[in-house]
Design an enzyme around this catalytic site. Structure first.
Site, mmCIF file in Angstrom:
data_model
loop_
_atom_site.group_PDB
_atom_site.id
_atom_site.type_symbol
_atom_site.label_atom_id
_atom_site.label_comp_id
_atom_site.label_asym_id
_atom_site.label_seq_id
_atom_site.Cartn_x
_atom_site.Cartn_y
_atom_site.Cartn_z
ATOM 1 N N ARG A 188 7.302 -5.202 2.927
ATOM 2 C CA ARG A 188 5.746 -6.070 2.789
ATOM 3 C C ARG A 188 5.759 -6.011 1.278
ATOM 4 O O ARG A 188 5.588 -4.927 0.646
ATOM 5 C CB ARG A 188 4.858 -5.200 3.545
ATOM 6 C CG ARG A 188 3.518 -5.920 3.148
ATOM 7 C CD ARG A 188 2.203 -5.417 4.119
ATOM 8 N NE ARG A 188 1.903 -4.160 3.642
ATOM 9 C CZ ARG A 188 0.733 -3.714 4.237
ATOM 10 N NH1 ARG A 188 -0.049 -4.357 5.056
ATOM 11 N NH2 ARG A 188 0.491 -2.648 3.726
ATOM 12 N N HIS A 219 0.839 -1.203 0.058
ATOM 13 C CA HIS A 219 -0.208 -0.137 0.098
ATOM 14 C C HIS A 219 1.115 1.293 -0.031
ATOM 15 O O HIS A 219 0.242 2.517 -0.364
ATOM 16 C CB HIS A 219 -1.032 0.135 1.141
ATOM 17 C CG HIS A 219 -1.915 -1.045 1.105
ATOM 18 N ND1 HIS A 219 -2.992 -1.217 0.356
ATOM 19 C CD2 HIS A 219 -2.345 -2.229 1.804
ATOM 20 C CE1 HIS A 219 -3.654 -2.318 0.337
ATOM 21 N NE2 HIS A 219 -3.231 -2.957 1.470
#
Length: 249
Positions: A67, A44
């Site tokens: 991530r 994100h």
């Protein structure tokens, strides 16, 4: 990374900083803030592989996770080739997903990672192929009802070192409005059960927090890996406070 693992094995918690912006100097500032570890968010956040390398160079020697955007082999392998200490992978919903993640992170005979550690090979004095397994840490994100129901099967997979709770997506999946620092009883009970089962399998458990107060609460519950905020949130909240202070005087 050994210091971090030793703390976790001693049932102590560490504080992780979250990097959403794709800027090497910003990453360097986060490295000076005092976090035990840092995580670059390529799901994100706005970083991609071209920004990852200079950010890692700016952060060194603080242990750093990535991530990855998804359970996708090439992004996992390239991140490890870049020299990160570990992978946090989103949406691990089943034992099959967990096994696929492990195969992507480790060289044979433990996995199917392709050998070509373009930067990682310079970071270790020993032969990287020989030390890669012990130098690689793998977190499976638990953030859906399906993952929650399959948690013990996921935890049973050799090579999964720990799980990381994504409270917002977990909330969505359990029918609750997504947010950090979740107090809704359905989600909060799920969070505690994830922690309990993770400890049963003698693995490590992390969670994303939106405030220091909630992070302290999670520390008291026994979480090992505590993410607190993000660079983008710190920048926004800091700027808002300064503007508020100006108008209040």
């Amino acid at each position: 990374m050994k210091r971090i693992l030793d703390l976790w094995k001693d049932q102590q918690s560490t504080l992780n900083g979250w990097i959403s912006l794709n800027n090497a100097f910003g990453a360097e500032v986060m490295a000076y803030a005092g976090f035990d570890t840092l995580t670059i968010d390529m799901q994100h956040g706005v970083s991609d592989y071209s920004s990852l390398i200079p950010m890692l160079q700016a952060i060194k020697p603080i242990p750093t996770f990535v991530r990855v955007p998804w359970l996708e082999e090439s992004s996992i392998m390239k991140s490890l080739d870049a020299g990160v200490n570990g992978i946090i992978c989103p949406m691990i919903n089943s034992k099959k997903d967990a096994q696929r993640l492990v195969k992507s992170c480790y060289y044979p005979p433990y996995g199917e990672r392709s050998f070509g550690p373009i930067r990682a090979k310079f970071l270790y004095k020993q032969n990287y192929f020989e030390v890669a397994k012990e130098e690689t840490f793998v977190f499976a994100m638990i953030e859906t009802k399906e993952a929650f129901e399959n948690l013990e099967e996921i935890l049973s997979v050799e090579g999964i070192d720990g799980v990381y709770i994504g409270p917002a997506d977990l909330s969505c999946s359990l029918g609750v409005t997504p947010k950090f620092d979740q107090e809704d009883e359905v989600v909060f009970q799920a969070i505690k059960l994830i922690l309990q089962k993770t400890k049963k399998y003698q693995k490590f458990c992390g969670i994303h927090n939106g405030s220091a107060a909630y992070a302290k609460k999670m520390e008291k519950l026994g979480f090992n890996f505590l993410t607190l905020g993000s660079d983008a949130i710190f920048m926004l909240e800091g700027a808002k406070k300064i503007i508020q202070d100006f108008h209040c005087n």
